[in-house]
Write a protein that holds these residues in place. Structure first.
Motif, PDB file in Angstrom:
ATOM      1  N   ASN A  78      -1.398-106.755  99.096  1.00 39.22           N
ATOM      2  CA  ASN A  78      -0.768-108.027  98.741  1.00 39.22           C
ATOM      3  C   ASN A  78       0.455-108.285  99.618  1.00 39.22           C
ATOM      4  OD1 ASN A  78      -0.718-110.392  97.243  1.00 39.22           O
ATOM      5  ND2 ASN A  78       0.609-109.535  95.675  1.00 39.22           N
ATOM      6  N   LEU A  79       1.088-107.203 100.083  1.00 35.93           N
ATOM      7  CA  LEU A  79       2.241-107.338 100.973  1.00 35.93           C
ATOM      8  C   LEU A  79       1.809-107.702 102.384  1.00 35.93           C
ATOM      9  CD1 LEU A  79       4.224-104.170  99.783  1.00 35.93           C
ATOM     10  CD2 LEU A  79       4.544-106.548  99.042  1.00 35.93           C
ATOM     11  N   ILE A  80       0.559-107.377 102.708  1.00 36.24           N
ATOM     12  CA  ILE A  80       0.025-107.703 104.041  1.00 36.24           C
ATOM     13  C   ILE A  80      -0.469-109.141 104.068  1.00 36.24           C
ATOM     14  CG2 ILE A  80      -1.717-107.085 105.758  1.00 36.24           C
ATOM     15  CD1 ILE A  80      -1.705-104.247 104.525  1.00 36.24           C
ATOM     16  N   ASP A  81      -1.320-109.476 103.112  1.00 38.71           N
ATOM     17  CA  ASP A  81      -1.871-110.837 103.017  1.00 38.71           C
ATOM     18  C   ASP A  81      -2.448-111.015 101.622  1.00 38.71           C
ATOM     19  OD1 ASP A  81      -3.994-113.007 103.229  1.00 38.71           O
ATOM     20  OD2 ASP A  81      -3.100-113.136 105.217  1.00 38.71           O
ATOM     21  N   HIS A  82      -2.048-112.071 100.950  1.00 43.80           N
ATOM     22  CA  HIS A  82      -2.493-112.285  99.569  1.00 43.80           C
ATOM     23  C   HIS A  82      -4.007-112.478  99.491  1.00 43.80           C
ATOM     24  CE1 HIS A  82      -2.139-113.295  95.352  1.00 43.80           C
ATOM     25  NE2 HIS A  82      -2.800-114.428  95.553  1.00 43.80           N
ATOM     26  N   SER A  83      -4.559-113.182 100.470  1.00 44.61           N
ATOM     27  CA  SER A  83      -6.013-113.402 100.467  1.00 44.61           C
ATOM     28  C   SER A  83      -6.771-112.095 100.664  1.00 44.61           C
ATOM     29  CB  SER A  83      -6.403-114.396 101.563  1.00 44.61           C
ATOM     30  OG  SER A  83      -5.781-115.643 101.357  1.00 44.61           O
ATOM     31  N   LEU A  84      -6.191-111.215 101.480  1.00 42.58           N
ATOM     32  CA  LEU A  84      -6.809-109.900 101.685  1.00 42.58           C
ATOM     33  C   LEU A  84      -6.805-109.109 100.387  1.00 42.58           C
ATOM     34  CD1 LEU A  84      -7.990-107.809 103.671  1.00 42.58           C
ATOM     35  CD2 LEU A  84      -5.647-107.061 104.127  1.00 42.58           C
ATOM     36  N   TYR A  85      -5.692-109.165  99.656  1.00 40.71           N
ATOM     37  CA  TYR A  85      -5.607-108.456  98.381  1.00 40.71           C
ATOM     38  C   TYR A  85      -6.629-108.995  97.381  1.00 40.71           C
ATOM     39  CZ  TYR A  85      -3.817-107.157  93.789  1.00 40.71           C
ATOM     40  OH  TYR A  85      -3.711-106.707  92.492  1.00 40.71           O
ATOM     41  N   ASN A  86      -6.873-110.306  97.401  1.00 36.18           N
ATOM     42  CA  ASN A  86      -7.831-110.904  96.464  1.00 36.18           C
ATOM     43  C   ASN A  86      -9.246-110.363  96.660  1.00 36.18           C
ATOM     44  OD1 ASN A  86      -5.964-112.488  95.136  1.00 36.18           O
ATOM     45  ND2 ASN A  86      -6.220-114.226  96.520  1.00 36.18           N
ATOM     46  N   LEU A  87      -9.561-109.915  97.887  1.00 41.16           N
ATOM     47  CA  LEU A  87     -10.883-109.339  98.134  1.00 41.16           C
ATOM     48  C   LEU A  87     -11.073-108.017  97.391  1.00 41.16           C
ATOM     49  CD1 LEU A  87     -11.344-109.862 101.986  1.00 41.16           C
ATOM     50  CD2 LEU A  87     -12.637-110.969 100.172  1.00 41.16           C
ATOM     51  N   PHE A  88      -9.960-107.294  97.171  1.00 47.61           N
ATOM     52  CA  PHE A  88     -10.063-105.933  96.640  1.00 47.61           C
ATOM     53  C   PHE A  88      -9.530-105.784  95.215  1.00 47.61           C
ATOM     54  CE2 PHE A  88      -9.932-105.435 101.237  1.00 47.61           C
ATOM     55  CZ  PHE A  88     -10.937-104.523 101.465  1.00 47.61           C
ATOM     56  N   LYS A  89      -8.820-106.764  94.696  1.00 45.31           N
ATOM     57  CA  LYS A  89      -8.118-106.556  93.431  1.00 45.31           C
ATOM     58  C   LYS A  89      -9.050-106.243  92.264  1.00 45.31           C
ATOM     59  CE  LYS A  89      -7.771-111.438  92.063  1.00 45.31           C
ATOM     60  NZ  LYS A  89      -6.829-112.510  91.681  1.00 45.31           N
ATOM     61  N   ASP A  90     -10.297-106.752  92.311  1.00 51.28           N
ATOM     62  CA  ASP A  90     -11.254-106.468  91.236  1.00 51.28           C
ATOM     63  C   ASP A  90     -12.023-105.172  91.468  1.00 51.28           C
ATOM     64  OD1 ASP A  90     -10.553-108.820  89.910  1.00 51.28           O
ATOM     65  OD2 ASP A  90     -12.005-109.998  91.059  1.00 51.28           O
ATOM     66  N   LEU A  91     -11.791-104.548  92.626  1.00 50.87           N
ATOM     67  CA  LEU A  91     -12.439-103.280  92.994  1.00 50.87           C
ATOM     68  C   LEU A  91     -13.963-103.376  92.916  1.00 50.87           C
ATOM     69  CD1 LEU A  91     -10.054-100.737  91.230  1.00 50.87           C
ATOM     70  CD2 LEU A  91     -10.068-101.440  93.625  1.00 50.87           C
ATOM     71  N   ASN A  92     -14.490-104.508  93.386  1.00 52.75           N
ATOM     72  CA  ASN A  92     -15.939-104.706  93.439  1.00 52.75           C
ATOM     73  C   ASN A  92     -16.404-104.629  94.886  1.00 52.75           C
ATOM     74  OD1 ASN A  92     -16.244-105.166  90.650  1.00 52.75           O
ATOM     75  ND2 ASN A  92     -15.654-107.312  90.885  1.00 52.75           N
ATOM     76  N   PRO A  93     -17.567-104.015  95.131  1.00 49.28           N
ATOM     77  CA  PRO A  93     -18.088-103.960  96.510  1.00 49.28           C
ATOM     78  C   PRO A  93     -18.485-105.343  96.992  1.00 49.28           C
ATOM     79  CG  PRO A  93     -19.712-103.112  94.953  1.00 49.28           C
ATOM     80  CD  PRO A  93     -18.451-103.330  94.165  1.00 49.28           C
ATOM     81  N   PHE A  94     -18.465-105.555  98.314  1.00 47.51           N
ATOM     82  CA  PHE A  94     -18.892-106.829  98.883  1.00 47.51           C
ATOM     83  C   PHE A  94     -19.535-106.588 100.235  1.00 47.51           C
ATOM     84  CE2 PHE A  94     -14.322-106.314  99.713  1.00 47.51           C
ATOM     85  CZ  PHE A  94     -14.292-106.311 101.101  1.00 47.51           C
ATOM     86  N   GLU A  95     -20.369-107.547 100.644  1.00 47.11           N
ATOM     87  CA  GLU A  95     -21.065-107.449 101.924  1.00 47.11           C
ATOM     88  C   GLU A  95     -20.111-107.763 103.073  1.00 47.11           C
ATOM     89  OE1 GLU A  95     -24.014-106.323 102.509  1.00 47.11           O
ATOM     90  OE2 GLU A  95     -24.459-106.008 100.392  1.00 47.11           O
ATOM     91  N   ASN A  96     -20.625-107.668 104.274  1.00 45.86           N
ATOM     92  CA  ASN A  96     -19.810-107.871 105.468  1.00 45.86           C
ATOM     93  C   ASN A  96     -19.119-109.238 105.436  1.00 45.86           C
ATOM     94  OD1 ASN A  96     -19.013-106.736 108.020  1.00 45.86           O
ATOM     95  ND2 ASN A  96     -20.131-108.420 108.957  1.00 45.86           N
ATOM     96  N   THR A  97     -17.790-109.225 105.594  1.00 45.35           N
ATOM     97  CA  THR A  97     -16.976-110.438 105.514  1.00 45.35           C
ATOM     98  C   THR A  97     -16.047-110.494 106.722  1.00 45.35           C
ATOM     99  OG1 THR A  97     -17.001-110.353 103.089  1.00 45.35           O
ATOM    100  CG2 THR A  97     -15.303-111.699 104.114  1.00 45.35           C
ATOM    101  N   ILE A  98     -15.910-111.680 107.290  1.00 44.71           N
ATOM    102  CA  ILE A  98     -14.977-111.883 108.393  1.00 44.71           C
ATOM    103  C   ILE A  98     -13.670-112.409 107.820  1.00 44.71           C
ATOM    104  CG2 ILE A  98     -14.549-113.031 110.577  1.00 44.71           C
ATOM    105  CD1 ILE A  98     -16.853-111.049 110.634  1.00 44.71           C
ATOM    106  N   PHE A  99     -12.578-111.705 108.132  1.00 45.95           N
ATOM    107  CA  PHE A  99     -11.268-112.087 107.606  1.00 45.95           C
ATOM    108  C   PHE A  99     -10.300-112.262 108.767  1.00 45.95           C
ATOM    109  CE2 PHE A  99      -7.033-111.196 105.975  1.00 45.95           C
ATOM    110  CZ  PHE A  99      -6.990-112.006 104.846  1.00 45.95           C
TER     111      PHE A  99
END
Length: 448
Positions: free
Chosen positions: A157-178
């Protein structure tokens, strides 16, 4: 062998204890109290000896397992004893200790080897447990995210809020471009989060890859290929013009003097007319080539709508069947599920499929049993696709990377714009096109 000796020792001691107990009871009932007392003392001594023997063995084994648990392999038991069974037990424990130590050392070396590979890897890797703790993060991922040390997902979240939103639920996800922006500039990161199980602990394995450099390299390669093709086409057109112009100029000029009008022969006039005609044709070809380039650059934005896949493929089949100048081949269409709908610009995708279909027909001109299959469906990634297959001679591996370069062609006719235009149209649709050529050649249009 060790367990057998210990077993015999225990059995013999129990037999002696039993005999002593029987003797003590006998002397007691015979009222020989002195003998009873002596035998009782012997009985107590034998029982104490048995307890000491058993405790000594158990204590050694307990010490051994405590040492293994604490990763202490310095424990050694004496192997020269008066009791043969204990001597063999000590020898066996020392051998087992040496074997476990060897396995542990090899495991440590292997672990260091793999950790060094992960540290030196060009891709970033980190693992997250169910509580969000980052158990391992290699230096590359910390460099890519410009943050260290990484201990918990909340730090993202300190790096990028949108990046944190990808991981905050601790769910796996497919290949994503960020796209990550920081003081080092902008980076395009490829992120993939996969669940794994290690020692009955659920973890998420995250792979982070900086694709910006790859994109730059591919873009440079594409420009080099494009310039090479453009140079080839322009030189092929310009070279005859230059040569013919020089020949005609020699008719009209000798050194610095112009040739008088009465000095021209009939052959010179005829050759001049032919030369000018060739120059005109070459100029027209060059204009056509430039026009095709303009067409490539001016593809309109897709006007998307939901289109039934079956109706679209049936129309393509009908249009391909009407190609009188191309050899007739069997064309099959397959749509699964039947009610499949695609969100696309029908005119542009029709142009794409017709181009792919005509290419397939041309590749089957000398094939006795030519077959083209046009398939629409949903792949394993839950993405809709259209695939054009043919059983022609295929595409050589060295050409697979070239066929999408603008103006690249292996045909005697054509501008080489078709497949590059197809790729451009798919890019504007937010999709992609891929090709493979093994037993069959297949072009796959994938829609997001």
């Amino acid at each position: 062998m060790v367990s057998r000796n210990i077993y015999l020792q225990v059995v013999l001691r129990i037999i002696f204890i039993t005999l002593s107990a029987i003797a003590a009871a006998y002397f007691f009932f015979e009222k020989q109290y002195i003998a009873t007392g002596v035998v009782t003392i012997v009985l107590i001594a034998q029982t104490s000896s048995l307890i000491y023997f058993v405790n000594q063995t158990n204590r050694k084994i307990a010490y051994f397992f405590d040492a293994i648990k604490n990763e202490d392999f310095t424990l050694r038991f004496p192997e020269k004893l008066s009791v043969k069974s204990l001597e063999e037990l000590n020898h066996s424990l020392n051998m087992l200790n040496a074997m476990i130590q060897d396995i542990y050392v090899k495991k440590q070396a292997q672990e260091q080897y793999y950790q060094e590979i992960l540290r030196q890897a060009d891709i970033g890797i980190f693992t997250i447990n169910e509580k969000g703790h980052i158990l391992y993060a290699n230096p590359t991922v910390q460099d890519l995210l410009n943050y260290r040390p990484l201990n918990h997902v909340k730090q993202l979240n300190l790096i990028d809020h949108s990046l944190y939103n990808l991981f905050k639920d601790l769910n796996p996800f497919e290949n994503t471009i960020f796209k990550l922006g920081n003081e080092r500039g902008k980076r395009e990161l490829s992120l993939k989060c996969t669940p794994i199980m290690i020692e009955e602990q659920k973890l998420l394995l995250v792979v982070v890859h900086d694709i910006h450099k790859e994109l730059d390299d591919k873009e440079t390669d594409s420009w080099v290929k494009l310039i090479r093709v453009l140079t080839h086409e322009i030189m092929n057109t310009i070279t005859p013009i230059t040569s013919i112009s020089d020949s005609i100029l020699n008719y009209f000029k000798s050194g610095n003097k112009l040739t008088e009008s009465g000095n021209f022969s009939e052959d010179q006039i005829r050759n001049t007319a032919k030369g000018l005609e060739v120059i005109k044709n070459q100029g027209t070809d060059l204009m056509s080539f430039v026009q095709s380039y303009r067409t490539f650059l001016s593809v309109p934005e897709p006007d998307k709508e939901l289109v039934p896949a079956l109706a679209l493929l049936e129309k393509i089949k009908l249009l391909l069947d009407e190609q009188k100048d191309l050899k007739k081949v069997e064309i099959e269409i397959l749509v699964e599920p039947k009610e499949l709908e695609l969100y696309l610009d029908e005119k542009l995708i029709t142009q794409v499929l017709l181009n792919l279909g005509k290419n397939a027909q041309q590749s089957l001109e000398h094939h006795d049993k030519g077959n083209i299959r046009i398939i629409a469906g949903i792949n394993k990634m839950n993405k809709k696709y259209i695939q054009v297959q043919d059983n022609g001679p295929g595409i050589s591996p060295e050409l697979l990377d070239e066929i999408f370069v603008p103006f690249f062609t292996t045909k005697n006719t054509g501008t080489g714009i078709g497949l590059s235009l197809t790729k451009q149209i798919m890019r504007l649709h937010g999709g992609s096109i891929s090709v493979s050529s093994a037993k069959t050649t297949q072009f796959t249009l994938t829609f997001n």
